[in-house]
Design a protein around this motif. Sequence first.
Motif, PDB file in Angstrom:
ATOM      1  N   ALA A  96       5.414   2.928   9.034  1.00 16.31           N
ATOM      2  CA  ALA A  96       6.389   2.439   8.021  1.00 16.31           C
ATOM      3  C   ALA A  96       7.765   2.832   8.525  1.00 16.31           C
ATOM      4  O   ALA A  96       7.870   4.016   9.209  1.00 16.31           O
ATOM      5  N   VAL A  97       8.687   2.026   8.586  1.00 20.93           N
ATOM      6  CA  VAL A  97       9.963   2.206   8.831  1.00 20.93           C
ATOM      7  C   VAL A  97      11.052   1.915   7.776  1.00 20.93           C
ATOM      8  O   VAL A  97      10.760   0.967   6.988  1.00 20.93           O
ATOM      9  N   THR A  98      12.151   2.463   7.674  1.00 22.73           N
ATOM     10  CA  THR A  98      13.122   2.192   6.643  1.00 22.73           C
ATOM     11  C   THR A  98      13.924   0.857   6.992  1.00 22.73           C
ATOM     12  O   THR A  98      13.733   0.266   8.281  1.00 22.73           O
ATOM     13  N   ASP A  99      14.602   0.541   5.878  1.00 19.39           N
ATOM     14  CA  ASP A  99      15.326  -0.734   6.101  1.00 19.39           C
ATOM     15  C   ASP A  99      16.485  -0.372   7.137  1.00 19.39           C
ATOM     16  O   ASP A  99      16.966  -1.376   7.984  1.00 19.39           O
ATOM     17  N   ASP A 100      17.037   0.784   6.998  1.00 23.35           N
ATOM     18  CA  ASP A 100      18.168   1.084   8.145  1.00 23.35           C
ATOM     19  C   ASP A 100      17.639   1.167   9.503  1.00 23.35           C
ATOM     20  O   ASP A 100      18.350   0.423  10.425  1.00 23.35           O
ATOM     21  N   GLU A 101      16.322   1.653   9.555  1.00 23.34           N
ATOM     22  CA  GLU A 101      15.780   1.606  10.926  1.00 23.34           C
ATOM     23  C   GLU A 101      15.771  -0.149  11.537  1.00 23.34           C
ATOM     24  O   GLU A 101      15.900  -0.039  12.601  1.00 23.34           O
TER      25      GLU A 101
ATOM     26  N   ILE B  33      -8.297  -1.997  -0.558  1.00 19.43           N
ATOM     27  CA  ILE B  33      -7.314  -2.463  -0.771  1.00 19.43           C
ATOM     28  C   ILE B  33      -6.428  -1.877  -1.927  1.00 19.43           C
ATOM     29  O   ILE B  33      -6.969  -1.798  -3.038  1.00 19.43           O
ATOM     30  N   LEU B  34      -5.152  -1.803  -1.444  1.00 19.91           N
ATOM     31  CA  LEU B  34      -4.222  -0.904  -2.483  1.00 19.91           C
ATOM     32  C   LEU B  34      -3.047  -1.780  -2.467  1.00 19.91           C
ATOM     33  O   LEU B  34      -2.522  -2.525  -1.519  1.00 19.91           O
ATOM     34  N   ARG B  35      -2.495  -2.095  -3.805  1.00 19.83           N
ATOM     35  CA  ARG B  35      -1.208  -2.815  -4.046  1.00 19.83           C
ATOM     36  C   ARG B  35       0.081  -1.977  -4.106  1.00 19.83           C
ATOM     37  O   ARG B  35       0.053  -0.821  -3.893  1.00 19.83           O
ATOM     38  N   ASN B  36       1.189  -2.540  -3.676  1.00 18.41           N
ATOM     39  CA  ASN B  36       2.423  -2.134  -3.644  1.00 18.41           C
ATOM     40  C   ASN B  36       2.922  -2.161  -5.118  1.00 18.41           C
ATOM     41  O   ASN B  36       2.479  -2.930  -6.156  1.00 18.41           O
ATOM     42  N   GLU B  37       3.568  -1.021  -5.667  1.00 23.69           N
ATOM     43  CA  GLU B  37       3.966  -0.897  -6.911  1.00 23.69           C
ATOM     44  C   GLU B  37       5.156  -1.812  -7.074  1.00 23.69           C
ATOM     45  O   GLU B  37       5.106  -2.294  -8.348  1.00 23.69           O
ATOM     46  N   ALA B  38       5.963  -2.182  -6.249  1.00 21.44           N
ATOM     47  CA  ALA B  38       7.080  -3.138  -6.369  1.00 21.44           C
ATOM     48  C   ALA B  38       6.798  -4.392  -5.656  1.00 21.44           C
ATOM     49  O   ALA B  38       6.175  -4.452  -4.625  1.00 21.44           O
ATOM     50  N   LEU B  39       7.317  -5.642  -5.754  1.00 23.60           N
ATOM     51  CA  LEU B  39       7.298  -6.736  -5.357  1.00 23.60           C
ATOM     52  C   LEU B  39       8.481  -7.201  -4.636  1.00 23.60           C
ATOM     53  O   LEU B  39       8.715  -8.120  -3.912  1.00 23.60           O
ATOM     54  N   SER B  40       9.680  -6.524  -5.010  1.00 24.40           N
ATOM     55  CA  SER B  40      11.174  -6.842  -4.211  1.00 24.40           C
ATOM     56  C   SER B  40      11.694  -5.422  -4.016  1.00 24.40           C
ATOM     57  O   SER B  40      11.502  -4.546  -4.693  1.00 24.40           O
ATOM     58  N   GLY B  41      12.778  -5.479  -3.318  1.00 25.39           N
ATOM     59  CA  GLY B  41      13.483  -4.360  -3.140  1.00 25.39           C
ATOM     60  C   GLY B  41      13.823  -4.050  -1.421  1.00 25.39           C
ATOM     61  O   GLY B  41      14.486  -3.018  -1.362  1.00 25.39           O
ATOM     62  N   SER B  42      13.015  -4.652  -0.628  1.00 21.28           N
ATOM     63  CA  SER B  42      13.362  -4.410   0.609  1.00 21.28           C
ATOM     64  C   SER B  42      13.957  -5.668   1.295  1.00 21.28           C
ATOM     65  O   SER B  42      13.757  -6.746   1.023  1.00 21.28           O
ATOM     66  N   ILE B  43      14.803  -5.418   2.517  1.00 24.19           N
ATOM     67  CA  ILE B  43      15.414  -6.464   3.154  1.00 24.19           C
ATOM     68  C   ILE B  43      14.479  -7.152   4.170  1.00 24.19           C
ATOM     69  O   ILE B  43      14.738  -8.422   4.458  1.00 24.19           O
ATOM     70  N   CYS B  44      13.281  -6.657   4.045  1.00 25.63           N
ATOM     71  CA  CYS B  44      12.147  -7.191   4.902  1.00 25.63           C
ATOM     72  C   CYS B  44      11.269  -8.086   4.190  1.00 25.63           C
ATOM     73  O   CYS B  44      10.337  -8.001   4.064  1.00 25.63           O
ATOM     74  N   ASP B  45      12.208  -9.264   3.806  1.00 22.42           N
ATOM     75  CA  ASP B  45      11.548 -10.142   2.701  1.00 22.42           C
ATOM     76  C   ASP B  45      10.233 -11.000   3.261  1.00 22.42           C
ATOM     77  O   ASP B  45       9.255 -11.163   2.686  1.00 22.42           O
ATOM     78  N   ALA B  46      10.439 -11.212   4.477  1.00 22.44           N
ATOM     79  CA  ALA B  46       9.197 -12.034   4.971  1.00 22.44           C
ATOM     80  C   ALA B  46       7.884 -11.112   5.010  1.00 22.44           C
ATOM     81  O   ALA B  46       6.976 -11.994   5.234  1.00 22.44           O
ATOM     82  N   ILE B  47       7.784  -9.859   4.941  1.00 18.41           N
ATOM     83  CA  ILE B  47       6.615  -9.207   5.112  1.00 18.41           C
ATOM     84  C   ILE B  47       6.315  -8.231   3.587  1.00 18.41           C
ATOM     85  O   ILE B  47       5.567  -7.415   3.799  1.00 18.41           O
ATOM     86  N   VAL B  48       7.183  -8.758   2.646  1.00 13.25           N
ATOM     87  CA  VAL B  48       6.725  -7.981   1.293  1.00 13.25           C
ATOM     88  C   VAL B  48       5.770  -8.630   0.632  1.00 13.25           C
ATOM     89  O   VAL B  48       6.112  -9.766   0.209  1.00 13.25           O
TER      90      VAL B  48
ATOM     91  N   ILE C 200      17.941 -11.179  21.985  1.00 14.36           N
ATOM     92  CA  ILE C 200      17.273 -11.896  20.857  1.00 14.36           C
ATOM     93  C   ILE C 200      17.706 -11.742  19.409  1.00 14.36           C
ATOM     94  O   ILE C 200      18.270 -10.472  19.442  1.00 14.36           O
ATOM     95  N   VAL C 201      17.558 -12.715  18.538  1.00 16.89           N
ATOM     96  CA  VAL C 201      17.947 -12.398  17.297  1.00 16.89           C
ATOM     97  C   VAL C 201      16.655 -12.026  16.408  1.00 16.89           C
ATOM     98  O   VAL C 201      15.698 -13.093  16.451  1.00 16.89           O
ATOM     99  N   LEU C 202      16.682 -11.152  15.681  1.00 16.60           N
ATOM    100  CA  LEU C 202      15.671 -10.906  14.866  1.00 16.60           C
ATOM    101  C   LEU C 202      16.025 -10.944  13.328  1.00 16.60           C
ATOM    102  O   LEU C 202      17.121 -10.490  13.133  1.00 16.60           O
ATOM    103  N   GLU C 203      15.340 -10.818  12.442  1.00 14.95           N
ATOM    104  CA  GLU C 203      15.318 -10.798  10.925  1.00 14.95           C
ATOM    105  C   GLU C 203      14.573  -9.349  10.647  1.00 14.95           C
ATOM    106  O   GLU C 203      13.830  -8.884  11.431  1.00 14.95           O
ATOM    107  N   PRO C 204      15.061  -8.602   9.508  1.00 14.54           N
ATOM    108  CA  PRO C 204      14.579  -7.387   9.077  1.00 14.54           C
ATOM    109  C   PRO C 204      12.961  -7.379   9.270  1.00 14.54           C
ATOM    110  O   PRO C 204      12.600  -6.475   9.942  1.00 14.54           O
TER     111      PRO C 204
END
Length: 325
Positions: free
Chosen positions: A258-263, A222-237, A277-281
């Motif tokens: 992994a994909v970018t926010d723009d993608e 198990i490895l951690r993310n360095e940041a806990l915020s900063g992506s529009i994909c809030d549901a899976i951060v 259909i309507v999706l969130e990031p």
Amino acid sequence: MTDIAMIEAAAARLQGHARRTPLLSSPFLDEIAGRRVLVKAECLQHTGSFKFRGAWSALSALEPAARARGVIAFSSGNHAQGVAYAAKLHGVPSVIIMPEDAPKLKIDNTRALGAEVILYDRVTGDRDAIGARLAEERGLTLIRPFDEPLVIAGQGSVGLEIAEQAAEAGITQADVLTCCGGGGLTAGIALALESRAPGLRVRPAEPAGFDDTARSLAAGRILRNEALSGSICDAIVTPEPGRITFPILARLCGPGLAVTDDEALRAIALAFLRLKIVLEPGGAVALAAALFRPEAIAGDAVICTASGGNVDPALFAHALSRLAD
């Protein structure tokens, strides 16, 4: 620990309460991906995401006395709404701990479903500590968003449906891309497919820069993310994969993507244009990986989860503007 028997039992309790969501396709998406693309539309589930499944699974399995006292959960929004709605349907109180920067739509919806919402700072606060304290003070049962066997079992019902629907579509060999945060959905689907459709291999999809699961799988720990915020994909951060979910992922999953926010935004726009259909990031990263990482995927078909559709109107409009690019 969660196993196929628990998943089947959860699916039985969900019968008549959760929707059996469709597996959608479009020749236009197939052309972009260079293969057949099938999308499991959990954005059409109650409360707009797969999280209702795990919430109902956990709540419906509680002893009646414990359930009557109420439940507590922490979530950036989708688990919050799933637990709030499941509690409302059971006629019991719910308390939801949400980060202050959660999308306003998700906070408002959770309150509208009857939950008491307590906000905290995602960076400086400790949601686990807050949840443990309130659970003890009020006699509430904590329903964790992913590191909970009954929640994983409920999410695994998605995998049972995918196995049936893929067979109906004539697909026996394919990668199944899942939008992955803490790994509850990914683990549940992987366990279900191991039993019901072993030719379907689960692979987690995450936002770039927050791909803790992909990096953990590659490292074998198990490895951690360095940041806990900063992506529009809030549901899976999430900070890191779950202690319960990761061993399942390590045993059953292929390499992460992994994909970018723009993608993710482009995938939202294409899902609306081609699948209606309507999706969130955070619910679009698996589709984004299917469309924009074709070289990393083998085979003639790919299945991906569209795991949530709770997107703020302004962000959705911003995503649709990508169609003009």
